[in-house]
Design an enzyme around this catalytic site. Structure first.
Site, PDB file in Angstrom:
ATOM      1  N   ASN A  17       0.870  -1.187   0.000  1.00 40.36           N
ATOM      2  CA  ASN A  17       0.000   0.000   0.000  1.00 40.36           C
ATOM      3  C   ASN A  17       0.901   1.229   0.000  1.00 40.36           C
ATOM      4  O   ASN A  17       1.475   1.570   1.025  1.00 40.36           O
ATOM      5  CB  ASN A  17      -0.901  -0.049   1.244  1.00 40.36           C
ATOM      6  CG  ASN A  17      -1.688   1.238   1.439  1.00 40.36           C
ATOM      7  OD1 ASN A  17      -1.810   2.061   0.530  1.00 40.36           O
ATOM      8  ND2 ASN A  17      -2.228   1.418   2.640  1.00 40.36           N
ATOM      9  N   TRP A  18       1.002   1.864  -1.152  1.00 40.64           N
ATOM     10  CA  TRP A  18       1.936   3.001  -1.275  1.00 40.64           C
ATOM     11  C   TRP A  18       1.386   4.275  -0.655  1.00 40.64           C
ATOM     12  O   TRP A  18       2.096   5.262  -0.527  1.00 40.64           O
ATOM     13  CB  TRP A  18       2.267   3.251  -2.749  1.00 40.64           C
ATOM     14  CG  TRP A  18       2.980   2.131  -3.440  1.00 40.64           C
ATOM     15  CD1 TRP A  18       3.382   0.924  -2.890  1.00 40.64           C
ATOM     16  CD2 TRP A  18       3.386   2.077  -4.817  1.00 40.64           C
ATOM     17  NE1 TRP A  18       3.995   0.150  -3.836  1.00 40.64           N
ATOM     18  CE2 TRP A  18       4.016   0.831  -5.033  1.00 40.64           C
ATOM     19  CE3 TRP A  18       3.269   2.968  -5.884  1.00 40.64           C
ATOM     20  CZ2 TRP A  18       4.526   0.463  -6.283  1.00 40.64           C
ATOM     21  CZ3 TRP A  18       3.772   2.596  -7.121  1.00 40.64           C
ATOM     22  CH2 TRP A  18       4.398   1.360  -7.321  1.00 40.64           C
ATOM     23  N   LYS A  19       0.115   4.292  -0.331  1.00 43.44           N
ATOM     24  CA  LYS A  19      -0.528   5.498   0.220  1.00 43.44           C
ATOM     25  C   LYS A  19      -0.287   6.673  -0.722  1.00 43.44           C
ATOM     26  O   LYS A  19      -0.290   6.496  -1.938  1.00 43.44           O
ATOM     27  CB  LYS A  19      -0.027   5.752   1.647  1.00 43.44           C
ATOM     28  CG  LYS A  19      -0.134   4.483   2.513  1.00 43.44           C
ATOM     29  CD  LYS A  19       0.100   4.723   3.968  1.00 43.44           C
ATOM     30  CE  LYS A  19      -0.044   3.402   4.725  1.00 43.44           C
ATOM     31  NZ  LYS A  19       0.065   3.552   6.158  1.00 43.44           N
ATOM     32  N   HIS A 104      -9.343   1.527   5.212  1.00 44.61           N
ATOM     33  CA  HIS A 104      -8.054   1.744   5.883  1.00 44.61           C
ATOM     34  C   HIS A 104      -8.253   2.785   6.979  1.00 44.61           C
ATOM     35  O   HIS A 104      -9.032   3.732   6.827  1.00 44.61           O
ATOM     36  CB  HIS A 104      -7.018   2.222   4.860  1.00 44.61           C
ATOM     37  CG  HIS A 104      -5.636   2.236   5.425  1.00 44.61           C
ATOM     38  ND1 HIS A 104      -5.207   3.220   6.282  1.00 44.61           N
ATOM     39  CD2 HIS A 104      -4.597   1.381   5.286  1.00 44.61           C
ATOM     40  CE1 HIS A 104      -3.956   2.952   6.649  1.00 44.61           C
ATOM     41  NE2 HIS A 104      -3.566   1.840   6.050  1.00 44.61           N
ATOM     42  N   GLU A 106      -6.612   5.251   7.875  1.00 44.60           N
ATOM     43  CA  GLU A 106      -6.391   6.646   7.447  1.00 44.60           C
ATOM     44  C   GLU A 106      -7.604   7.170   6.689  1.00 44.60           C
ATOM     45  O   GLU A 106      -7.945   8.358   6.783  1.00 44.60           O
ATOM     46  CB  GLU A 106      -5.109   6.713   6.601  1.00 44.60           C
ATOM     47  CG  GLU A 106      -3.862   6.543   7.465  1.00 44.60           C
ATOM     48  CD  GLU A 106      -2.682   5.864   6.768  1.00 44.60           C
ATOM     49  OE1 GLU A 106      -2.660   5.808   5.525  1.00 44.60           O
ATOM     50  OE2 GLU A 106      -1.777   5.395   7.485  1.00 44.60           O
ATOM     51  N   GLU A 174      -5.280  -4.457  10.900  1.00 46.13           N
ATOM     52  CA  GLU A 174      -4.233  -3.460  11.079  1.00 46.13           C
ATOM     53  C   GLU A 174      -4.496  -2.671  12.361  1.00 46.13           C
ATOM     54  O   GLU A 174      -5.293  -1.713  12.348  1.00 46.13           O
ATOM     55  CB  GLU A 174      -4.204  -2.493   9.892  1.00 46.13           C
ATOM     56  CG  GLU A 174      -3.922  -3.159   8.574  1.00 46.13           C
ATOM     57  CD  GLU A 174      -3.347  -2.173   7.564  1.00 46.13           C
ATOM     58  OE1 GLU A 174      -2.254  -2.438   7.054  1.00 46.13           O
ATOM     59  OE2 GLU A 174      -3.984  -1.136   7.309  1.00 46.13           O
ATOM     60  N   GLY A 180       2.765   2.468  10.739  1.00 43.62           N
ATOM     61  CA  GLY A 180       3.784   3.493  10.560  1.00 43.62           C
ATOM     62  C   GLY A 180       4.548   3.860  11.823  1.00 43.62           C
ATOM     63  O   GLY A 180       5.239   4.877  11.862  1.00 43.62           O
ATOM     64  N   SER A 216       3.473  -1.891  10.350  1.00 46.55           N
ATOM     65  CA  SER A 216       4.919  -1.978  10.582  1.00 46.55           C
ATOM     66  C   SER A 216       5.511  -3.341  10.211  1.00 46.55           C
ATOM     67  O   SER A 216       6.457  -3.806  10.850  1.00 46.55           O
ATOM     68  CB  SER A 216       5.259  -1.604  12.032  1.00 46.55           C
ATOM     69  OG  SER A 216       4.947  -0.236  12.265  1.00 46.55           O
ATOM     70  N   GLY A 237       2.866  -1.007   4.317  1.00 46.16           N
ATOM     71  CA  GLY A 237       2.956   0.389   3.905  1.00 46.16           C
ATOM     72  C   GLY A 237       4.396   0.787   3.641  1.00 46.16           C
ATOM     73  O   GLY A 237       4.936   0.577   2.556  1.00 46.16           O
ATOM     74  N   GLY A 238       5.049   1.334   4.656  1.00 51.75           N
ATOM     75  CA  GLY A 238       6.383   1.914   4.502  1.00 51.75           C
ATOM     76  C   GLY A 238       7.382   1.011   3.784  1.00 51.75           C
ATOM     77  O   GLY A 238       8.093   1.463   2.866  1.00 51.75           O
TER      78      GLY A 238
HETATM   79  P1  PGA Z   1       2.991   0.460   7.614  1.00 49.72           P
HETATM   80  O1  PGA Z   1       1.514   0.705   7.009  1.00 49.72           O
HETATM   81  O2  PGA Z   1       3.491  -0.836   7.036  1.00 49.72           O
HETATM   82  O3  PGA Z   1       3.792   1.643   7.136  1.00 49.72           O
HETATM   83  O4  PGA Z   1       2.834   0.409   9.072  1.00 49.72           O
HETATM   84  C1  PGA Z   1       0.632  -0.373   6.847  1.00 49.72           C
HETATM   85  C2  PGA Z   1      -0.672   0.131   6.311  1.00 49.72           C
HETATM   86  O5  PGA Z   1      -1.123   1.204   6.704  1.00 49.72           O
HETATM   87  O6  PGA Z   1      -1.307  -0.548   5.459  1.00 49.72           O
END
Ligand code: PGA
Length: 262
Positions: A17-19, A104, A106, A174, A180, A216, A237-238
């Protein structure tokens, strides 16, 4: 031919997930790395969720095969209309997507998607033959207050419950406090929540839905999560924004898949 993403195959899933990150150049680099990793690891399904405006760049880079399916990061619940800044499920499908994330944390927090909208977006996705990945998870306060189970089960029930036929969708657990932050639940804590989710999915007629862990995920901890049979993959994500790290995650998932073989 890769198995259809609409029919969960017996493979572990690694989704990036590149956001709201990436340029066209980075998209090409990451997509090429994902394609190479996917081809080297047939026991792993590799899926990318780039920002909508980079979908065409990613699809060009992975080519017309479905070795690396792509998805949208959130579709609108409506089919079309006056919804400035949103993207419909049909538009994601026409762009070449096979998946869409919905709910998600966010998106729930920043864009005001409540459970009803997350459900409606999942329905819109299915109507366009996209496979939703429904994100759920408790905040740190909720975990501290001892209501993580109530929160997570409520989020799952809101989307999968009260249906005549089971929803064809996957779930990503999640924990909001792990996204993050570099902090994660223990492997046992994650497995416990996956067990709660699995039971709800079975109750709602969706026993084949996969349950991913997200928050994470990194090359150093993925092996622990995937050592648990209740964990069907990861949402990253990251670490999905670095070609070397993402490749390492896919390689680790392949090793975990190999260990699961009878
Ligand atoms: P993260 O994000 O791996 O940077 O913690 C995961 C996500 O929000 O899908």
């Amino acid at each position: 031919m890769s198995p259809s993403p609409a029919a969960p195959a017996d493979r572990l899933l690694v989704a990036g997930n590149w956001k709201m990150n990436g340029t066209r150049a980075l998209a090409r680099e990451l997509a090429a790395a994902a394609l190479a990793a996917a081809r080297a690891s047939p026991s792993v399904e590799v899926v990318l969720f780039p920002p909508a405006v980079l979908l065409d760049e990613v699809l060009r880079a992975v080519g017309p095969t479905t070795d690396v399916p792509v998805g949208g990061q959130q579709c609108h619940w409506a089919a079309e209309g006056a919804h400035t800044a949103s993207v419909s499920a049909a538009q994601f499908a026409e762009a070449g997507c096979a998946y869409v994330l919905t709910g998600h944390s966010e998106v729930r927090r920043e864009l005001g998607f409540d459970d009803a909208r997350v459900r409606a977006a999942a329905d819109a996705a299915r109507a366009s033959r996209l496979r939703p990945i429904v994100c759920v998870g408790e905040t740190e306060d909720e975990r501290g207050a001892g209501v993580a189970r109530t929160i997570v089960e409520g989020q799952v029930d809101a989307v999968f419950g009260s249906r005549s036929a089971g929803l064809e969708a996957d779930v990503a657990y999640e924990p909001v406090w792990a996204i993050g932050t570099g902090r994660t639940p223990t492997v046992e804590q994650a497995a416990e929540v996956h067990g709660w989710i699995r039971a709800r999915l079975e109750a709602h007629g969706a026993p084949r839905s996969r349950i991913l862990y997200g928050g994470s995920v990194a090359p150093g901890n993925i092996g622990g999560f995937l050592s648990q049979p209740v964990v069907d993959g990861v949402l990253v994500g990251g670490a999905s924004l670095r070609a070397d790290a993402f490749t390492a995650l896919v390689t680790a998932a392949r090793a975990a898949a190999d260990r699961r073989r009878p």
